[in-house]
Design an enzyme around this catalytic site. Structure first.
Site, PDB file in Angstrom:
ATOM      1  CD  GLU A 137     -22.285  50.808 -94.229  1.00 58.83           C
ATOM      2  OE1 GLU A 137     -22.061  50.443 -93.397  1.00 58.83           O
ATOM      3  OE2 GLU A 137     -22.086  52.985 -94.144  1.00 58.83           O
TER       4      GLU A 137
ATOM      5  CE  LYS B 144     -25.577  50.015 -91.606  1.00 59.28           C
ATOM      6  NZ  LYS B 144     -25.030  50.314 -90.548  1.00 59.28           N
ATOM      7  CG  ASN B 145     -24.009  54.084 -96.373  1.00 58.52           C
ATOM      8  OD1 ASN B 145     -23.908  54.867 -95.380  1.00 58.52           O
ATOM      9  ND2 ASN B 145     -23.419  54.047 -97.129  1.00 58.52           N
TER      10      ASN B 145
END
Ligand SMILES: O=S(=O)(c1ccc(O)cc1O)N1Cc2ccccc2C1
Length: 399
Positions: free
Chosen positions: A246, A249-250
């Site tokens: 996560e 990806k950010n």
């Protein structure tokens, strides 16, 4: 499905709800994975009590949700899944722990229960959208929903951890890495999980943006001077992967979107440090950061529950920003008493810190407990702030 108004007093449910959940440490989880049979019996005897206790505790909070949320079809469906699963586990309350056929049946029942609850996160998110569309949501309701969902998803993480350990250790498909204990890796090489999650996020980023930042990873083992050993710890690799994937990806989305014209993107920097108590993973990006006025929103379920297309045009999973990625990642980090903290410099970039407990004896589950404190969160009408708000000067009388 009974609406909460007409649920008659169920003494068995109230009894299980009256017990506090018993948190296990990673060390305790590993003990269940010791020798074979003795442990299946002890695991069964623990679970047939602990699973209904954890279910009943969170079901008490579901019952306290605002009426108009409870009446949303999706929320009512989730509540019915919990009620059914609670009842099913209770059928083992007086079973004979030495009955091997019963033990096998219990494990199969856990698999069925886990499957029933597969889509709880999406279904609850749908319920929040249904509420937003039908009644709108004021800030007090949003605060309550935020409070509830953090506790509800943490409870769900813990129940699935108990079920996964039992079914992996004693279930039929024993196809697991022989050094792992259930989903726990006693020698988890943190650098390997960082590399895996980076490569997979980079693949998505390349596919979506035709570009992706490189990464530089530094390790620092403060506990041994020679710096030669890999940094290893007792942890659940799938949890660590979920968090890192996560964050990558950010960070990648931020960097690519902040440098739309540059083919040469500023690289990501990752530091892995093993201290005396903590293992800390720091991920730094130069993606322009986020202003303080918006940084809280990143962990809000409501902010990320915007009814935007969950899949991107070409159907592949979108990069950061729409799912429950950050709030759930923070719950995974906090689950064994770690944390996930974002520190942003608007106009430059963001640092993400993952803190993990080095010692499995200290890595205790963090569980929501239903009590008067919790129930008060659902009752007090308006949470009045005890700090000034802009514009409320001396000339306004107090309400
Ligand atoms: O808010 S952030 O600073 C940011 C948040 C979390 C994180 O892990 C890394 C980050 O960099 N960031 C997310 C994002 C998405 C699209 C465009 C620009 C940005 C900026």
């Amino acid at each position: 499905v009974k609406s909460k108004k007409f649920v008659e007093f169920d003494p068995v449910f109230e009894r299980y709800a009256s017990f506090n959940p018993s948190p296990l440490s990673l060390e305790k989880f590993m003990e269940f994975g010791g020798s074979q049979n003795a442990c299946e019996r002890t695991s069964f005897e623990f679970l047939r009590k602990e699973l209904p206790v954890r279910l009943a505790n969170i079901m008490k909070e579901i019952n306290l949700l605002p009426d108009n949320l409870l009446q949303m079809p999706s929320v009512a469906m989730v509540q019915s899944w919990y009620q059914l699963s609670f009842k099913e586990i209770l059928t083992y309350e007086n079973a004979d722990p030495d009955d091997n056929e019963m033990l096998e049946n219990f494990t199969e029942r856990l698999v069925k229960i886990r499957n029933r609850h597969t889509n709880v996160v999406e279904t609850m998110a749908q319920g929040v959208i249904e509420l937003k569309d039908s009644h709108g949501i004021d800030s007090n309701t949003e605060t309550r929903i935020q409070y509830f969902l953090d506790r509800f998803y943490m409870s769900r993480i813990s129940i699935r951890m108990l079920i996964n350990q039992h079914t992996l250790l004693f279930g039929s498909q024993l196809a697991q890495n022989n050094r792992h204990i259930g989903c726990i890796d006693p020698n988890c090489a943190v650098l390997d999980v960082v590399k895996d999650s980076y490569e997979n996020a980079k693949f998505l980023c390349d596919q979506y943006y035709l570009n992706a930042p490189e990464v530089e990873i530094k390790t620092h083992n403060a506990t041994v001077p020679d710096q030669k050993e890999d940094i290893r710890m007792v942890y659940v690799p799938s949890h660590l992967y979920h968090i890192l994937f996560e964050l990558f990806k950010n960070a990648m989305r931020a960097v690519v979107e902040y440098h739309p014209e540059d083919m040469e993107l500023p690289k990501l920097n990752v530091g892995i440090t093993k201290g005396d108590e903590d293992v800390t993973i720091k991920m730094s990006d130069q993606g322009g950061g986020i202003p303080r006025s918006k940084s809280d929103l990143l962990f809000h379920y409501m902010y990320s529950t915007a009814p935007q297309p969950m899949r991107s045009e070409n159907g592949s999973a979108p990069l950061a920003g729409y799912g429950y990625g950050l709030p759930l990642s923070r719950l995974y980090a906090r689950y064994f008493h770690g944390d996930l903290i974002l520190s942003s410099v608007e106009g430059f970039g963001t640092d993400a810190f993952i803190y993990l407990k080095l010692f499995p004896s200290e890595a205790n589950e963090l569980l929501p407990v239903y009590n008067t404190t919790a129930s008060r969160m659902y009752h007090t009408d308006t949470l009045i702030s005890d700090w000034s708000s802009p514009g409320a000067g001396t000339n306004m009388s107090r309400s």
